[in-house]
Scaffold this active site. Structure first.
Site, PDB file in Angstrom:
ATOM      1  N   PHE A  84       0.852  -1.188   0.000  1.00  0.00           N
ATOM      2  CA  PHE A  84       0.000   0.000   0.000  1.00  0.00           C
ATOM      3  C   PHE A  84       0.888   1.238   0.000  1.00  0.00           C
ATOM      4  O   PHE A  84       1.721   1.415   0.887  1.00  0.00           O
ATOM      5  CB  PHE A  84      -0.909   0.028   1.232  1.00  0.00           C
ATOM      6  N   ASP A  89       9.225   2.906   1.268  1.00  0.00           N
ATOM      7  CA  ASP A  89       8.022   3.559   1.778  1.00  0.00           C
ATOM      8  C   ASP A  89       7.960   3.308   3.275  1.00  0.00           C
ATOM      9  O   ASP A  89       7.598   2.227   3.731  1.00  0.00           O
ATOM     10  CB  ASP A  89       6.793   2.979   1.070  1.00  0.00           C
ATOM     11  N   LYS A 106       2.786  10.198   8.452  1.00  0.00           N
ATOM     12  CA  LYS A 106       2.140   9.693   9.663  1.00  0.00           C
ATOM     13  C   LYS A 106       2.799  10.184  10.957  1.00  0.00           C
ATOM     14  O   LYS A 106       2.578  11.300  11.385  1.00  0.00           O
ATOM     15  CB  LYS A 106       2.024   8.177   9.610  1.00  0.00           C
TER      16      LYS A 106
END
Length: 388
Positions: free
Chosen positions: A133, A218, A247
């Site tokens: 993702f 990532d 995040k």
């Protein structure tokens, strides 16, 4: 009319109606609009590094918003420079930074950076992992290996070849001299907090180097102390060509970063990319407060405590525990994660039904040993309730 009904009337239906309306938080505790109290083991999806209402975060954001709230990218300001310098200090490698607003935008930047490299070198396709993702904007979505959210929005502008995560042989076969870049998570987050086999990321580095492809790490979920290291790739002894962050970096304020190492640091020319809100002074001030107050070693110790407690729980529904640091998944014998999430909520704990057989735990890095023990003590009854 209830807040839930008002939400349903006002918002597009892509989220449905969330099951809980939160009103406030302090540390690792949150309260809903009806005054019920919960221990937060979701942490805003690994975002709330310092928990809720941390004094350093409140002070930094309050001071900055009263001083200079926004400049756009037409002007520079000291908080963004300080933050970039601090990230480079922690990375311990020559690099350059681009600030965005979110994880998907950080990956969109990495995608464009790689595209420019591909055009300069005559390369034609990307490689990414099945079930990976990387975000929901069109470039990031094209690299996301989750068919349920990807396929309805195709076709995509470039070819992406997907390989099984953790399979170094499959990766080696897929990465040729025509490959632009490989996008990988050091641990797959949305797939269920799935770490790779030992040595996989090192093998990916070797494969990319041999083929001349870029390796993009990532670390939207895995960085900023979450796995017990500032950045998860550091534990592997690997330096990627491009790193993406978001995040936990802002501790609740929206910020993302794309970092280019070595030649990748200077692929963009003036005007190639931009963001009106990227590097916003308030978000940068928040991120600086996070970096000043996170201790990866402490997160590692708390993660070990949480894991040991969870692994000591013996229950027919609990198959095992996986993950790293304070980023773990309860792996279930049956696809009842939604029932576990609800039973936990009823017992005063917020957890995340991530996959049908996996429940994500990503508490604030400031979670206490007592709060960890409270979840461990409650888990058997939560699982029993979910198994009914």
């Amino acid at each position: 009319m209830s807040l839930y009904e008002r939400f349903e009337d006002a918002f597009m239906p892509n989220y449905g109606v969330p099951p809980l309306a939160l009103a406030r938080g302090k540390g690792s505790t949150v309260w809903d609009v009806e005054g019920r109290q919960y221990l937060d083991f979701v942490g805003g999806i690994a975002v709330d590094s310092l928990g809720h209402g941390h004094p350093a975060l409140v002070e930094a954001v309050s001071r900055q918003v009263a001083t200079l709230a926004h400049t756009s990218n037409l002007y520079l300001h000291e908080p963004e420079v300080l933050l970039a310098e601090k990230l480079l200090e922690l990375l311990k490698q020559p690099a350059k930074v681009f600030f965005a607003n979110s994880g998907t935008e950080a990956n969109e930047c990495a995608y464009k950076l790689a595209l420019k490299y591909g055009k300069a070198t005559g390369r034609s396709y990307f490689v990414a992992a099945e079930n990976g993702f990387h975000g929901r904007t069109m470039g990031a979505l094209s690299l996301t290996g989750k068919k349920a959210i990807r396929e309805q929005f195709g076709p995509f502008p470039v070819e992406v070849r997907f390989v099984p995560y953790g399979d170094a042989d499959a990766l080696k076969q897929a990465v040729t001299e025509d490959c632009i870049a490989v996008f990988l998570e050091p641990t797959q987050g949305e797939a269920g907090v799935v770490p790779p086999p030992e040595g996989y990321f090192g093998a990916a580095r070797e494969i990319c180097t041999a083929a001349g492809a870029l390796l993009v790490a990532d670390e939207i979920q895995s960085a900023i102390g979450r796995t017990g290291h500032w950045f998860a790739h550091q534990a592997e002894g690997v330096v990627p060509d491009v790193l993406t962050l978001a995040k936990g970096l802002g501790g609740g304020l929206p910020i993302g970063a794309c970092v280019g190492f070595g030649p990748a640091a200077t692929l963009f020319d003036k005007g190639d990319h931009g963001s009106t809100f990227g590097g916003n002074p308030v978000s940068c001030a928040a991120a600086l407060a996070v970096l000043a107050n996170v201790d990866p070693a402490e997160a590692a110790a708390k993660g070990a405590l949480l894991r040991a407690g969870l692994e000591a729980v013996k229950h027919p529904l609990l198959k095992g525990v996986r993950g790293r640091g304070l980023w773990l998944a309860l792996v279930l014998e049956e696809p009842v994660s939604g029932k576990v999430q609800q039973a936990a909520q009823d017992a005063g704990f917020l957890v995340n039904a991530l996959q049908p057989d996996a429940v994500r735990l990503a508490p604030p890095l400031v979670v206490t040993a007592e709060e960890i023990q409270a979840l461990v003590d409650a888990l058997p009854s939560i699982l029993t309730e979910a198994a009914k």
